[in-house]
Design an enzyme around this catalytic site. Structure first.
Site, mmCIF file in Angstrom:
data_model
loop_
_atom_site.group_PDB
_atom_site.id
_atom_site.type_symbol
_atom_site.label_atom_id
_atom_site.label_comp_id
_atom_site.label_asym_id
_atom_site.label_seq_id
_atom_site.Cartn_x
_atom_site.Cartn_y
_atom_site.Cartn_z
ATOM 1 N N CYS A 1 0.825 -1.224 0.000
ATOM 2 C CA CYS A 1 0.000 0.000 0.000
ATOM 3 C C CYS A 1 0.857 1.271 0.000
ATOM 4 C CB CYS A 1 -0.936 0.006 1.195
ATOM 5 S SG CYS A 1 -1.872 -1.511 1.364
ATOM 6 N N HIS B 1 -3.669 6.800 2.762
ATOM 7 C CA HIS B 1 -4.033 5.493 2.222
ATOM 8 C C HIS B 1 -5.389 5.108 2.805
ATOM 9 C CE1 HIS B 1 -4.180 1.397 1.158
ATOM 10 N NE2 HIS B 1 -3.841 0.925 2.346
ATOM 11 N N ASN C 1 -10.032 -0.814 0.221
ATOM 12 C CA ASN C 1 -8.573 -0.698 0.193
ATOM 13 C C ASN C 1 -8.061 -1.198 -1.163
ATOM 14 O OD1 ASN C 1 -5.822 -1.013 0.484
ATOM 15 N ND2 ASN C 1 -5.936 -1.961 2.520
HETATM 16 N N1 ACO Z 1 -18.217 -9.228 9.976
HETATM 17 C C1 ACO Z 1 -18.628 -9.459 11.242
HETATM 18 N N2 ACO Z 1 -17.771 -9.767 12.249
HETATM 19 C C2 ACO Z 1 -16.458 -9.803 11.955
HETATM 20 C C3 ACO Z 1 -15.973 -9.568 10.646
HETATM 21 C C4 ACO Z 1 -16.909 -9.288 9.640
HETATM 22 N N3 ACO Z 1 -16.548 -9.041 8.365
HETATM 23 N N4 ACO Z 1 -14.629 -9.688 10.662
HETATM 24 C C5 ACO Z 1 -14.266 -9.964 11.920
HETATM 25 N N5 ACO Z 1 -15.374 -10.054 12.700
HETATM 26 C C6 ACO Z 1 -15.455 -10.339 14.135
HETATM 27 C C7 ACO Z 1 -14.241 -11.090 14.636
HETATM 28 O O1 ACO Z 1 -14.411 -12.473 14.447
HETATM 29 C C8 ACO Z 1 -14.210 -10.681 16.085
HETATM 30 O O2 ACO Z 1 -15.143 -11.473 16.788
HETATM 31 P P1 ACO Z 1 -14.796 -11.990 18.282
HETATM 32 O O3 ACO Z 1 -14.648 -10.744 19.104
HETATM 33 O O4 ACO Z 1 -15.990 -12.804 18.620
HETATM 34 O O5 ACO Z 1 -13.522 -12.761 18.160
HETATM 35 C C9 ACO Z 1 -14.727 -9.258 16.088
HETATM 36 O O6 ACO Z 1 -15.438 -9.089 14.844
HETATM 37 C C10 ACO Z 1 -13.623 -8.213 16.163
HETATM 38 O O7 ACO Z 1 -12.604 -8.559 15.241
HETATM 39 P P2 ACO Z 1 -11.287 -7.704 15.077
HETATM 40 O O8 ACO Z 1 -10.368 -8.372 14.109
HETATM 41 O O9 ACO Z 1 -10.745 -7.344 16.432
HETATM 42 O O10 ACO Z 1 -11.886 -6.373 14.419
HETATM 43 P P3 ACO Z 1 -11.196 -4.996 14.219
HETATM 44 O O11 ACO Z 1 -11.971 -3.952 14.901
HETATM 45 O O12 ACO Z 1 -9.715 -5.043 14.475
HETATM 46 O O13 ACO Z 1 -11.410 -4.760 12.674
HETATM 47 C C11 ACO Z 1 -10.133 -4.814 10.629
HETATM 48 C C12 ACO Z 1 -10.809 -5.639 11.740
HETATM 49 C C13 ACO Z 1 -11.194 -4.017 9.934
HETATM 50 C C14 ACO Z 1 -9.445 -5.760 9.665
HETATM 51 C C15 ACO Z 1 -9.088 -3.854 11.262
HETATM 52 O O14 ACO Z 1 -8.308 -4.566 12.184
HETATM 53 C C16 ACO Z 1 -8.203 -3.189 10.259
HETATM 54 O O15 ACO Z 1 -8.639 -2.390 9.445
HETATM 55 N N6 ACO Z 1 -6.867 -3.440 10.332
HETATM 56 C C17 ACO Z 1 -5.913 -2.779 9.486
HETATM 57 C C18 ACO Z 1 -5.865 -3.381 8.119
HETATM 58 C C19 ACO Z 1 -4.917 -2.582 7.244
HETATM 59 O O16 ACO Z 1 -4.776 -1.400 7.389
HETATM 60 N N7 ACO Z 1 -4.210 -3.194 6.329
HETATM 61 C C20 ACO Z 1 -3.307 -2.398 5.540
HETATM 62 C C21 ACO Z 1 -2.477 -3.162 4.738
HETATM 63 S S1 ACO Z 1 -3.270 -4.212 3.580
HETATM 64 C C22 ACO Z 1 -2.050 -4.500 2.428
HETATM 65 O O17 ACO Z 1 -0.945 -4.109 2.572
HETATM 66 C C23 ACO Z 1 -2.455 -5.191 1.197
#
Ligand code: ACO
Length: 333
Positions: A117, A258, A288
């Site tokens: 990214c 980004h 993204n």
């Molecule tokens: N729908 C419903 N529930 C979900 C989903 C979904 N799509 N995905 C995860 N959950 C659940 C999980 O299972 C978890 O449940 P639990 O508490 O019972 O275990 C709960 O939601 C919370 O999950 P988290 O992973 O803690 O959610 P978070 O708030 O961290 O959000 C996300 C996840 C959106 C992926 C976030 O962590 C994020 O944006 N991270 C950064 C990603 C990024 O910036 N990547 C950049 C690089 S990508 C590249 O280089 C190609």
């Protein structure tokens, strides 16, 4: 002013995204998720999908042609092509060579750069340095991705995030200083590489029945950990580059981050003590798009935020590697 001083400016910019949309509602029919969760956790409402017939070279060509038109530069005047991508059309040759031929450019140096990214900002810095030190007058820097080819639509934690698209900039060398790309702060932390990976398909784990069955050709990510490092890395890179150029965050016309997660974008605004409205956001439309994210956003921001010559703008990114980058520019067009 030293008459020999040269600047590298963004002379034109363009973007291209596939027609086909994948909405949160569509995704809720494929995996166990819903619009409310995706919207509140990420800010994404829909993303664009290239499908099997639209390839990155075509997306990149279309964005590059728009950038050339906006710059008033012909394809034959381009001296250098850099394509930022992690979803190259093939392992070899580089997508940049395919785009070179499609655009009708001369046989100029063309290569791909993979910094995920952060790739577009890495490419701006590489392009700028090559232009200042070499014989290149005009360069194309293209960010293009077809991440949906690497997205596991059985994994609800990642498949909601990614989309396809392309953005491109024409860089030109001009006399004088103070406009264009003022500077970039780049970084990488290979110690955190396992946080985002596509485990198979490279030379270590070429495609086999086992790698396909284990779904190892799809992107895997520890989102929660990436989130924390992303906020820290981007905020630090942004602060460092602004300080180096004596620009207070409050002077910025706009920040084009980004587009990975609206909560990451809001956290960066907070760390720079700026209101959220100073950040340009289009994640709701595209999700993204990795290396394409910043040039697509910049192309839209210049119109929506009415950029004027000389406006200071901050670009900031973060991605697999882990990599990060921040660039400060003064608008030229
Ligand atoms: N729908 C419903 N529930 C979900 C989903 C979904 N799509 N995905 C995860 N959950 C659940 C999980 O299972 C978890 O449940 P639990 O508490 O019972 O275990 C709960 O939601 C919370 O999950 P988290 O992973 O803690 O959610 P978070 O708030 O961290 O959000 C996300 C996840 C959106 C992926 C976030 O962590 C994020 O944006 N991270 C950064 C990603 C990024 O910036 N990547 C950049 C690089 S990508 C590249 O280089 C190609």
């Amino acid at each position: 002013m030293n008459s020999n001083t040269k600047s590298i400016v963004i002379r034109g910019i363009g973007s291209s995204v596939p027609q086909q949309k994948l909405t949160n509602k569509d995704l809720s029919k494929i995996v166990d998720t819903d619009d409310e969760w995706i919207t509140t956790r990420t800010g994404i409402k829909e993303r664009r999908i290239a499908g099997k017939d639209l390839q990155v070279s075509e997306l990149g060509r279309a964005a590059a042609q728009k950038a050339l038109d906006s710059a008033g530069v012909k394809a034959e005047e381009i001296d250098l092509i850099i394509v930022a991508t992690l979803s190259s059309e093939m392992i070899s040759p580089a997508t940049s060579c395919i785009i070179q031929e499609k655009l009708g450019c001369r046989a100029v140096p063309s290569f791909d750069l993979n910094a995920a990214c952060s790739g577009f900002l890495y490419s701006l810095e590489v392009g700028k340095s090559m232009m200042l030190n070499g014989e290149y007058e005009n360069a194309l820097v293209i960010g293009v991705e077809k991440l949906t080819s690497y997205t596991d639509y059985e994994d609800r934690t990642t498949c909601i995030l990614f989309g396809d698209g392309a953005g491109a900039a024409v860089l030109s060398k001009t006399d004088g200083e103070g406009l264009g790309i003022l500077g970039c702060k780049l970084g990488a932390d290979g110690g955190n590489a396992p946080l985002i990976q596509i485990p198979a398909g490279g030379s270590a784990r070429p495609a086999s029945i086992e790698t396909v069955e284990a779904r190892e050709h799809y992107l895997r990510m520890n989102g929660r950990e990436v989130f924390k490092v992303a906020v820290r890395g981007m905020a630090q890179a942004a602060t460092d580059i602004l300080e180096k150029h004596g620009i207070d965050p409050s002077e910025l016309k706009c920040i084009v981050p980004h587009q990975a997660n609206i909560r990451i974008i809001e956290a960066i605004a907070k760390s720079l003590q700026l209101s959220d409205d100073r950040m340009f956001v289009n994640i709701q439309k595209y999700g993204n798009t990795s290396a394409a994210s910043i040039p697509i956003a910049l192309d839209e921001a210049k119109i929506e935020r009415n950029f004027k010559k000389g406006d200071p703008i901050l670009l900031v990114a973060f991605g697999a590697g882990l990599t990060w980058a921040a660039s400060v520019i003064r608008w030229y067009e």
